[in-house]
Design a protein around this motif. Structure first.
Motif, PDB file in Angstrom:
ATOM      1  N   GLY A  46      38.846  40.348  26.461  1.00  0.00           N
ATOM      2  CA  GLY A  46      39.873  39.713  25.656  1.00  0.00           C
ATOM      3  C   GLY A  46      41.035  39.206  26.487  1.00  0.00           C
ATOM      4  O   GLY A  46      41.002  39.223  27.718  1.00  0.00           O
TER       5      GLY A  46
ATOM      6  N   CYS B 176      44.359  38.720  28.606  1.00  0.00           N
ATOM      7  CA  CYS B 176      44.896  39.633  29.624  1.00  0.00           C
ATOM      8  C   CYS B 176      45.998  38.935  30.399  1.00  0.00           C
ATOM      9  O   CYS B 176      45.775  38.380  31.478  1.00  0.00           O
TER      10      CYS B 176
ATOM     11  N   TYR C 204      39.856  42.146  33.946  1.00  0.00           N
ATOM     12  CA  TYR C 204      40.304  42.661  32.652  1.00  0.00           C
ATOM     13  C   TYR C 204      41.118  43.938  32.876  1.00  0.00           C
ATOM     14  O   TYR C 204      41.019  44.587  33.921  1.00  0.00           O
TER      15      TYR C 204
ATOM     16  N   PRO D 182      35.783  44.931  25.089  1.00  0.00           N
ATOM     17  CA  PRO D 182      35.142  43.950  24.211  1.00  0.00           C
ATOM     18  C   PRO D 182      34.238  42.990  24.966  1.00  0.00           C
ATOM     19  O   PRO D 182      34.551  42.570  26.091  1.00  0.00           O
ATOM     20  N   ASN D 183      33.101  42.671  24.365  1.00  0.00           N
ATOM     21  CA  ASN D 183      32.141  41.692  24.885  1.00  0.00           C
ATOM     22  C   ASN D 183      31.488  42.112  26.196  1.00  0.00           C
ATOM     23  O   ASN D 183      30.915  41.274  26.900  1.00  0.00           O
TER      24      ASN D 183
END
Length: 211
Positions: free
Chosen positions: A28, A30, A153, A205-206
């Motif tokens: 996500g 950052c 991330y 996430p992801n």
């Protein structure tokens, strides 16, 4: 006409695929994570150990944090992972040098970079940061991760178990990205030590399942 439709289909399909050589996007938004690329040492030359500019053994005792970065399976050490950390100074501010450039202007000059060794190990030494003046946020050390094949991330900040600002409500809000970042410091005489292992992909996430 059919040929034109086929060419359009192929063009559209290619445009939706990741470009060759690009990192897969995970984690996500950052803000500030791009600072991981500002290391004064080339990424492949980074050491697994970082001594931040404020680390000294005269006066206030420094803290030494070490651990192992594991792959998503939680047991295989992950070599070649780059870690970027930064934190406030002893006034609770992100103070930068007069000639600071890039993200150093925002993150301050108390920052460092590491690259895990073949055993997935990392270590850094610094002074324990101070909380923001007039705020309820506990003192913390920010950390950004860059592993091969994925974009950079953030994971949970390093926090201190004995910090009175680290309340039960604060703990409940933690996402445990990369695993828990709460540290229990041990006084070993000339410094304090703590350990944090990092688990790649945990609560990110992801994150791909085949990493």
């Amino acid at each position: 006409m059919k040929r034109q439709h086929f060419i359009l289909f192929i063009t559209t399909l290619i445009s939706t695929l990741p470009a060759f050589g690009q990192d897969k996007r995970v984690g996500g938004p950052c803000e500030g994570c791009a600072a991981i690329y500002e290391s004064p040492v080339p990424a492949d030359k980074l050491d697994m150990f970082a001594k931040l500019p404020d680390a000294a053994w005269e006066g206030k005792k420094p803290i030494g944090i070490n651990g192992i970065v594991y792959k998503a399976d939680g047991k295989t050490p992950a070599p070649g992972v780059i870690l970027y950390i930064y934190h406030t100074d002893q006034t609770g501010h992100y103070t930068a040098k007069a000639d600071a450039k890039g993200w150093e202007k925002r993150h301050g000059s108390l920052r460092g970079w590491m690259r895990t060794n073949e055993k997935g190990e990392y270590k850094f030494v610094t002074l324990r940061p101070v909380a923001y003046p007039g705020h309820s946020d506990p003192a913390h050390i920010h950390i950004t991760v860059k592993e091969p094949g994925l974009n950079e991330y953030y994971i949970d900040e390093y926090l201190f178990a004995d910090d009175p600002l680290l309340t039960a409500a604060q703990k409940q809000r933690l996402e445990n990205r990369g695993g828990s970042g709460i540290l229990t410091l041990r006084d070993v005489g000339n410094m304090y030590k703590a350990e944090r292992h990092i688990y790649l992909g945990r609560n990110i996430p992801n994150y791909p399942t085949n990493q």
